[in-house]
Write an enzyme that holds these catalytic residues in place. Structure first.
Site, short mmCIF file in Angstrom:
data_model
loop_
_atom_site.label_atom_id
_atom_site.label_comp_id
_atom_site.label_asym_id
_atom_site.label_seq_id
_atom_site.Cartn_x
_atom_site.Cartn_y
_atom_site.Cartn_z
N THR A 239 41.74 36.21 -3.94
CA THR A 239 41.89 37.66 -4.09
C THR A 239 40.53 38.35 -4.02
O THR A 239 40.40 39.43 -3.42
CB THR A 239 42.59 37.99 -5.42
OG1 THR A 239 43.83 37.28 -5.48
CG2 THR A 239 42.86 39.48 -5.54
N ARG B 113 35.67 26.07 -4.03
CA ARG B 113 35.23 26.19 -5.43
C ARG B 113 35.20 24.81 -6.05
O ARG B 113 35.98 23.93 -5.69
CB ARG B 113 36.20 27.10 -6.19
CG ARG B 113 35.76 27.47 -7.61
CD ARG B 113 36.81 28.34 -8.27
NE ARG B 113 36.36 28.87 -9.55
CZ ARG B 113 37.11 29.59 -10.38
NH1 ARG B 113 38.37 29.86 -10.04
NH2 ARG B 113 36.64 30.04 -11.52
N GLY C 193 39.17 31.83 -5.46
CA GLY C 193 38.60 33.15 -5.26
C GLY C 193 39.25 33.89 -4.10
O GLY C 193 38.63 34.74 -3.46
N HIS D 73 46.79 29.40 2.05
CA HIS D 73 46.34 28.23 1.30
C HIS D 73 46.58 26.94 2.08
O HIS D 73 46.44 25.84 1.53
CB HIS D 73 47.08 28.13 -0.04
CG HIS D 73 46.72 29.19 -1.03
ND1 HIS D 73 45.43 29.62 -1.22
CD2 HIS D 73 47.50 29.89 -1.91
CE1 HIS D 73 45.43 30.56 -2.17
NE2 HIS D 73 46.65 30.73 -2.60
N LYS E 294 43.28 29.28 -6.20
CA LYS E 294 42.39 29.61 -7.32
C LYS E 294 40.91 29.39 -7.00
O LYS E 294 40.10 29.15 -7.88
CB LYS E 294 42.79 28.85 -8.58
CG LYS E 294 44.25 28.98 -8.97
CD LYS E 294 44.76 30.42 -8.92
CE LYS E 294 44.09 31.31 -9.96
NZ LYS E 294 44.59 32.73 -9.84
N SER F 289 41.63 26.91 -13.70
CA SER F 289 42.24 28.16 -13.27
C SER F 289 43.67 27.94 -12.76
O SER F 289 44.58 28.72 -13.06
CB SER F 289 41.39 28.79 -12.16
OG SER F 289 41.89 30.06 -11.81
N LYS G 136 39.00 34.83 -15.92
CA LYS G 136 37.56 34.88 -16.23
C LYS G 136 36.70 35.02 -14.98
O LYS G 136 35.71 35.73 -14.98
CB LYS G 136 37.14 33.63 -17.01
CG LYS G 136 37.70 33.55 -18.42
CD LYS G 136 37.11 32.35 -19.18
CE LYS G 136 37.65 32.30 -20.60
NZ LYS G 136 37.09 31.13 -21.34
N GLY G 137 37.03 34.27 -13.94
CA GLY G 137 36.28 34.36 -12.70
C GLY G 137 34.84 33.90 -12.82
O GLY G 137 33.95 34.44 -12.16
#
Length: 305
Positions: free
Chosen positions: A68, A141, A66, A119, A64, A149, A268-269
Site C-alpha cells: 500500500t 522486506r 509495503g 502478490h 505485507k 505483519s 506500525k510500518g
C-alpha cells in the site's frame, strides 16, 4: 475521476463477491505449486489472460512488504497534482489488485499509465506483461518483519486463513504454507528475474524506511519522471506513515473484510518489530533456517536499521 468510475465498480464487485462467504475462514490448497485460497484462483482465467499495455506499471510484493505504501508513492509521483485538485478514490481503487478484480478485462482503469498491484510470484505473472515490456517495481522486506505483519493481518482479515498460534505460524512461513507460498521462493524468484529483465526495479522496504527521499529519487529515475523538489517533498509528506494512516481511515470505513478491533490495517510500518514477537530460541532457530534457504543467493536483507 469520480466515485462512480468503473474502477470503483470493479472494486465494489470484488468486495460483494467476497462478502458472500466471509463468515468462514478459507482453506488453503496448492495451485500451480503455490499455496493459495479460492479468492485468488476463482478468477484465474481472467488473470492469466490479462491484456497488458506497454505503459502499465506493476507493483509486485510478497504480502505485507509495503504494498500500500509503494502504491501510494507511485500514484502520487504520477498523479499527485490531479489528486490534490479533486476528491480522489481510495488507494484500493487507484491501484487495484490484479488477483481480485473480476472486471479488469473491461479496461476500466482510466489513468495512463495504469498502476496495478499483485502478490503473484514471478512465474505466475500474466505473460502479456512481459510481452509488452512493462515496468515493474518489486518491494522486498525482511522475513522476520514480514512474518509478524502477515500474522496480525491474517488475524484481522476475514478472507485470510486462520493463522493459528504464533509458534505454528513460524513453521507455516518456513514451509511455504502461507497464502502466496514461500517468501524465500518469492523474493529470490523476482531477484533472479530482475537480472534478465531490465525493467524491474527491485526495492527494499528497509531502504525506503531508512532514506525515503533517496529511494523516491531512484524510483523517479526508473519511471522516467522529473518532479521538482517541492513535488518530491509533497510526495514524502503524503506517503508518511501517520498521513497514510489518516487517509486509509476513509478507505476502510465501509470495508467489512478487515476487523480493525483485532489489529489495525496499518499497524506500525517499522523495521525490527520482530524483536517484540520472537523469543530467543525462535530467533535462533529461524536464523538457522534462513541461512539454509538463502545460502545459494546473494540477496541480502537488513533485519534492523
Amino acid at each position: 475521476m469520480t466515485s462512480e468510475s468503473p474502477v470503483r465498480t470493479c472494486y465494489q464487485q470484488a468486495l460483494s463477491y467476497r462478502r458472500q462467504d466471509m463468515a468462514q475462514k478459507p482453506r488453503t490448497f496448492k495451485f500451480e505449486g503455490v499455496t493459495m485460497t479460492h479468492y485468488f484462483t476463482d478468477n484465474w482465467e481472467k488473470v492469466k489472460n490479462f491484456k497488458a499495455k506497454p505503459d502499465d506499471v506493476v507493483i509486485a510484493t510478497y504480502p505485507k512488504a509495503g504494498t500500500t505504501w509503494m502504491s501510494e508513492i507511485v500514484d502520487q509521483l504520477f498523479f499527485g497534482e490531479i489528486r490534490r485538485e479533486s476528491s480522489s478514490p481510495s488507494i484500493f481503487d487507484r491501484v487495484p489488485f490484479l488477483e481480485f478484480c473480476e472486471d479488469f478485462q473491461t479496461e476500466s482503469l482510466l489513468t495512463s499509465p495504469r498502476l496495478i498491484k499483485t502478490h503473484l510470484p514471478v512465474q505466475l505473472v500474466p505473460q502479456s506483461f512481459w510481452e509488452q515490456n512493462c515496468r515493474m517495481i518489486y518491494v522486498a522486506r525482511n522475513p522476520k518483519d514480514i512474518m509478524v505483519s502477515y500474522y496480525h493481518f491474517d488475524r484481522m482479515n476475514k478472507i485470510q486463513p486462520d493463522p493459528g498460534a504464533w509458534e505454528e505460524y513460524i513453521d507455516k512461513f518456513n514451509t511455504g504454507q502461507l497464502v502466496f507460498g514461500s517468501w524465500y521462493d518469492h523474493v529470490q524468484g523476482w531477484w533472479e528475474k530482475s537480472r534478465s529483465y531490465s525493467r524491474i526495479c527491485y526495492v527494499f522496504f528497509e531502504d525506503m524506511r531508512e532514506d525515503p527521499a533517496r529511494e523516491i529519487s531512484r524510483l523517479c529515475s526508473f519511471l522516467g519522471l522529473s518532479p521538482n523538489e517541492t513535488q518530491k517533498k509533497e510526495v514524502l509528506r503524503k506517503t508518511g506513515f501517520e498521513e497514510m494512516k489518516k487517509s486509509m481511515a476513509d478507505a476502510l470505513s465501509n470495508n467489512d473484510e478487515f476487523d480493525e478491533s483485532v489489529s489495525p490495517f496499518m499497524r506500525k510500518g517499522i523495521v525490527g518489530d520482530w524483536k517484540n514477537h520472537f523469543t530467543v530460541a525462535q530467533n535462533e532457530a529461524f536464523n538457522e533456517e534462513y541461512r539454509k534457504k538463502m545460502k545459494e543467493s546473494d540477496l541480502k536483507f537488513k533485519m534492523e536499521i
